[in-house]
Design a protein around this motif. Structure first.
Motif, mmCIF file in Angstrom:
data_model
loop_
_atom_site.group_PDB
_atom_site.id
_atom_site.type_symbol
_atom_site.label_atom_id
_atom_site.label_comp_id
_atom_site.label_asym_id
_atom_site.label_seq_id
_atom_site.Cartn_x
_atom_site.Cartn_y
_atom_site.Cartn_z
ATOM 1 N N LEU A 179 99.155 58.258 33.753
ATOM 2 C CA LEU A 179 99.009 58.392 32.311
ATOM 3 C C LEU A 179 97.566 58.142 31.898
ATOM 4 C CD1 LEU A 179 102.127 56.212 31.518
ATOM 5 C CD2 LEU A 179 102.035 58.705 31.406
ATOM 6 N N GLN A 180 97.122 58.838 30.859
ATOM 7 C CA GLN A 180 95.793 58.543 30.330
ATOM 8 C C GLN A 180 95.893 57.373 29.363
ATOM 9 O OE1 GLN A 180 92.368 60.360 27.476
ATOM 10 N NE2 GLN A 180 93.271 61.798 28.905
ATOM 11 N N LEU A 181 95.015 56.395 29.563
ATOM 12 C CA LEU A 181 95.032 55.183 28.755
ATOM 13 C C LEU A 181 93.720 55.037 28.010
ATOM 14 C CD1 LEU A 181 96.389 52.703 31.476
ATOM 15 C CD2 LEU A 181 97.714 54.189 29.962
ATOM 16 N N GLU A 182 93.809 54.548 26.793
ATOM 17 C CA GLU A 182 92.628 54.212 26.001
ATOM 18 C C GLU A 182 92.619 52.700 25.831
ATOM 19 O OE1 GLU A 182 91.604 56.602 22.425
ATOM 20 O OE2 GLU A 182 91.842 54.681 21.400
ATOM 21 N N ILE A 183 91.622 52.043 26.423
ATOM 22 C CA ILE A 183 91.583 50.589 26.480
ATOM 23 C C ILE A 183 90.673 50.029 25.394
ATOM 24 C CG2 ILE A 183 91.111 48.574 27.928
ATOM 25 C CD1 ILE A 183 93.303 50.276 29.063
ATOM 26 N N GLU A 184 91.155 49.010 24.701
ATOM 27 C CA GLU A 184 90.330 48.238 23.771
ATOM 28 C C GLU A 184 90.438 46.761 24.139
ATOM 29 O OE1 GLU A 184 91.033 48.970 19.618
ATOM 30 O OE2 GLU A 184 91.413 51.106 19.945
ATOM 31 N N PHE A 185 89.374 46.028 23.868
ATOM 32 C CA PHE A 185 89.354 44.598 24.176
ATOM 33 C C PHE A 185 89.299 43.791 22.887
ATOM 34 C CE2 PHE A 185 87.622 46.597 27.989
ATOM 35 C CZ PHE A 185 88.431 46.013 28.958
ATOM 36 N N LEU A 186 90.063 42.705 22.883
ATOM 37 C CA LEU A 186 90.167 41.838 21.715
ATOM 38 C C LEU A 186 89.665 40.448 22.069
ATOM 39 C CD1 LEU A 186 91.279 41.388 18.810
ATOM 40 C CD2 LEU A 186 93.486 40.814 19.867
ATOM 41 N N GLN A 236 79.759 41.412 21.826
ATOM 42 C CA GLN A 236 79.477 42.164 20.606
ATOM 43 C C GLN A 236 79.650 43.664 20.805
ATOM 44 O OE1 GLN A 236 75.498 40.773 19.764
ATOM 45 N NE2 GLN A 236 76.218 39.036 18.522
ATOM 46 N N THR A 237 79.375 44.127 22.030
ATOM 47 C CA THR A 237 79.459 45.565 22.317
ATOM 48 C C THR A 237 80.885 46.035 22.566
ATOM 49 O OG1 THR A 237 77.233 45.531 23.273
ATOM 50 C CG2 THR A 237 78.637 47.412 23.836
ATOM 51 N N PHE A 238 81.666 45.236 23.289
ATOM 52 C CA PHE A 238 82.941 45.740 23.799
ATOM 53 C C PHE A 238 84.175 45.057 23.204
ATOM 54 C CE2 PHE A 238 79.878 46.424 27.339
ATOM 55 C CZ PHE A 238 79.861 47.809 27.285
ATOM 56 N N TYR A 239 84.014 43.982 22.463
ATOM 57 C CA TYR A 239 85.163 43.246 21.953
ATOM 58 C C TYR A 239 85.267 43.341 20.434
ATOM 59 C CZ TYR A 239 86.367 41.196 26.429
ATOM 60 O OH TYR A 239 86.781 41.021 27.727
ATOM 61 N N LYS A 240 86.511 43.494 19.989
ATOM 62 C CA LYS A 240 86.802 43.476 18.568
ATOM 63 C C LYS A 240 87.464 42.152 18.214
ATOM 64 C CE LYS A 240 87.551 48.492 18.352
ATOM 65 N NZ LYS A 240 88.519 49.564 18.036
ATOM 66 N N THR A 241 87.330 41.746 16.965
ATOM 67 C CA THR A 241 88.069 40.586 16.486
ATOM 68 C C THR A 241 89.354 41.052 15.805
ATOM 69 O OG1 THR A 241 86.815 40.599 14.428
ATOM 70 C CG2 THR A 241 86.015 39.161 16.205
ATOM 71 N N PHE A 242 90.283 40.138 15.633
ATOM 72 C CA PHE A 242 91.593 40.512 15.116
ATOM 73 C C PHE A 242 91.557 41.227 13.763
ATOM 74 C CE2 PHE A 242 95.680 39.240 13.028
ATOM 75 C CZ PHE A 242 96.462 40.142 13.723
ATOM 76 N N PRO A 243 90.714 40.798 12.809
ATOM 77 C CA PRO A 243 90.678 41.539 11.544
ATOM 78 C C PRO A 243 90.365 43.027 11.716
ATOM 79 C CG PRO A 243 89.587 39.432 11.278
ATOM 80 C CD PRO A 243 89.864 39.581 12.745
ATOM 81 N N LYS A 244 89.682 43.389 12.806
ATOM 82 C CA LYS A 244 89.324 44.790 13.050
ATOM 83 C C LYS A 244 90.497 45.615 13.580
ATOM 84 C CE LYS A 244 84.854 44.459 12.065
ATOM 85 N NZ LYS A 244 84.224 45.230 10.959
ATOM 86 N N VAL A 245 91.514 44.942 14.136
ATOM 87 C CA VAL A 245 92.620 45.691 14.749
ATOM 88 C C VAL A 245 93.963 45.452 14.065
ATOM 89 C CG1 VAL A 245 91.450 45.546 16.991
ATOM 90 C CG2 VAL A 245 93.260 43.913 16.449
ATOM 91 N N ASN A 291 90.470 55.702 29.969
ATOM 92 C CA ASN A 291 89.391 55.947 29.018
ATOM 93 C C ASN A 291 88.828 54.605 28.570
ATOM 94 O OD1 ASN A 291 87.801 56.611 26.831
ATOM 95 N ND2 ASN A 291 89.503 57.299 25.538
ATOM 96 N N LEU A 292 87.546 54.371 28.887
ATOM 97 C CA LEU A 292 86.906 53.091 28.604
ATOM 98 C C LEU A 292 85.688 53.278 27.717
ATOM 99 C CD1 LEU A 292 86.959 51.663 32.232
ATOM 100 C CD2 LEU A 292 88.486 51.040 30.371
ATOM 101 N N ILE A 311 96.067 50.874 24.739
ATOM 102 C CA ILE A 311 96.330 49.570 25.339
ATOM 103 C C ILE A 311 95.286 48.582 24.831
ATOM 104 C CG2 ILE A 311 96.627 48.261 27.464
ATOM 105 C CD1 ILE A 311 98.676 50.505 27.146
ATOM 106 N N LEU A 312 95.748 47.480 24.270
ATOM 107 C CA LEU A 312 94.868 46.418 23.802
ATOM 108 C C LEU A 312 94.948 45.250 24.779
ATOM 109 C CD1 LEU A 312 93.057 45.472 21.381
ATOM 110 C CD2 LEU A 312 95.124 44.402 20.449
ATOM 111 N N ILE A 313 93.795 44.685 25.137
ATOM 112 C CA ILE A 313 93.745 43.536 26.048
ATOM 113 C C ILE A 313 93.075 42.369 25.340
ATOM 114 C CG2 ILE A 313 92.855 42.637 28.228
ATOM 115 C CD1 ILE A 313 92.921 45.489 29.334
ATOM 116 N N LEU A 314 93.819 41.280 25.167
ATOM 117 C CA LEU A 314 93.246 40.039 24.655
ATOM 118 C C LEU A 314 92.834 39.214 25.869
ATOM 119 C CD1 LEU A 314 92.521 37.897 22.597
ATOM 120 C CD2 LEU A 314 94.943 37.265 22.459
#
Length: 312
Positions: free
Chosen positions: A63-70, A86-95, A4-5, A38-41
């Motif tokens: 397995l179904q995975l939900e991916i987030e980018f940091l 800006q669209t696909f990456y979060k900063t650490f305070p957000k996670v 899941n992306l 799953i979080l990817i830095l």
């Protein structure tokens, strides 16, 4: 199960052309399944390429995975469009208040700098510490593996006289360890680095276990906390042409020290296609990590990760 992306992530279109099934947020929301988070830095300069390489391997799991980018607040990449970040990456305070089943930290092109000389070192080590209480299992790649072992255990890195560059054979020290289920006695993995770590130094720390080594490339995989952390010095996630692109880039720069990647081109001829020797190992490595050290170890209620001890 598919991965899941985020909608419109470039990797979706790229991997769909390879007949790899990935799922957008919209479709995944209709399935009554708790996906693994799953979080990817991603510290690599060419972020879209690295995203695609990692998702290609993660997508082979049932397995179904939900991916987030940091991303990092203290570092602005120069080789990726700001709109993508800006669209696909979060900063650490957000996670930082969230919990994740698995966490992947990529390598970074800063290995010749002292660790403390990396401008984002303080932010990065804060994330390393956070992962120990908010993530079930973390997979550190190349420089990130060196950085994490240094931060947690004081393991130093050492400059090499010659870059380790190519695809090298490896062996497993403990064949019963679940990460290596289905592995052959000898398997291949790409490496591309100017520094190394000392097996002797690592062996002096009872908290660390060297799981796999190479006669030529040295230490490959180290585990700690029973599998809650893996430190991988190579790049099993590399696509077939990654080493070729690195070799071509360095040749174009006119670097005198550039050598052909070992065990890579057919007949050792850079005009011929690379021979991919590591794909099956790479798939097994990521599938086994997800299965035995993420899926089978993670609590259903992610907030209970704080209560997990070592996975032994």
């Amino acid at each position: 199960m598919p991965v899941n992306l985020p909608d419109k992530l470039p990797a979706i279109e790229i991997l769909s052309k390879e007949h790899i099934f990935v799922m957008s947020d919209l479709r995944a929301s209709t399935q009554d399944i708790r996906p693994l988070k799953i979080l990817i830095l991603n510290l690599m300069p060419l972020k879209i390429t690295t995203e695609t390489d990692l998702i290609r391997l993660l997508s082979n799991s049932p397995l179904q995975l939900e991916i987030e980018f940091l991303g990092l607040k203290s570092h602005t990449p120069k080789n990726t469009p700001i709109e993508h970040l800006q669209t696909f990456y979060k900063t650490f305070p957000k996670v930082k208040e969230s919990y994740y089943d698995g966490f992947i930290v990529t390598g970074a092109p800063v290995e010749l700098l002292p660790f403390e000389g990396v401008r984002y070192w303080q932010e990065l080590t804060g994330i390393f510490d956070w992962a120990r209480t908010h993530v079930t299992s973390t997979y550190y790649i190349c420089w990130a593996g060196q950085a994490a072992m240094y931060h947690f255990y004081g393991i130093r890195k050492y400059p090499l006289d010659k870059k380790i560059f190519g695809v090298f054979p490896h062996t497993v020290n403990d064949k019963a360890f679940p990460l290596f289920r289905g592995f052959d006695d000898e398997f291949f993995a790409p490496h591309s680095r100017h520094t190394t770590v000392s097996a002797e130094e690592i062996s002096q720390h009872p908290e660390l276990t060297i799981l796999s080594q190479s006669e030529e490339a040295g230490v490959y995989i180290v585990a700690s906390r029973g599998g809650r952390e893996f430190y991988v010095t190579g790049h099993s996630e590399y696509s077939p042409l990654t080493l070729h692109n690195e070799y071509t880039r360095d040749m174009q720069k006119g670097l005198d020290s550039v050598e052909l990647p070992k065990n890579y081109y057919k007949d050792n001829d850079p005009q011929k296609q690379p021979v991919v020797l590591w794909r099956s190992h790479a798939n097994l490595l990521f599938i086994n990590w997800l299965n035995y050290f993420v899926y089978q170890a993670t609590p259903f209620d992610l907030k209970k990760i704080k209560e997990l001890g070592d996975l032994t």
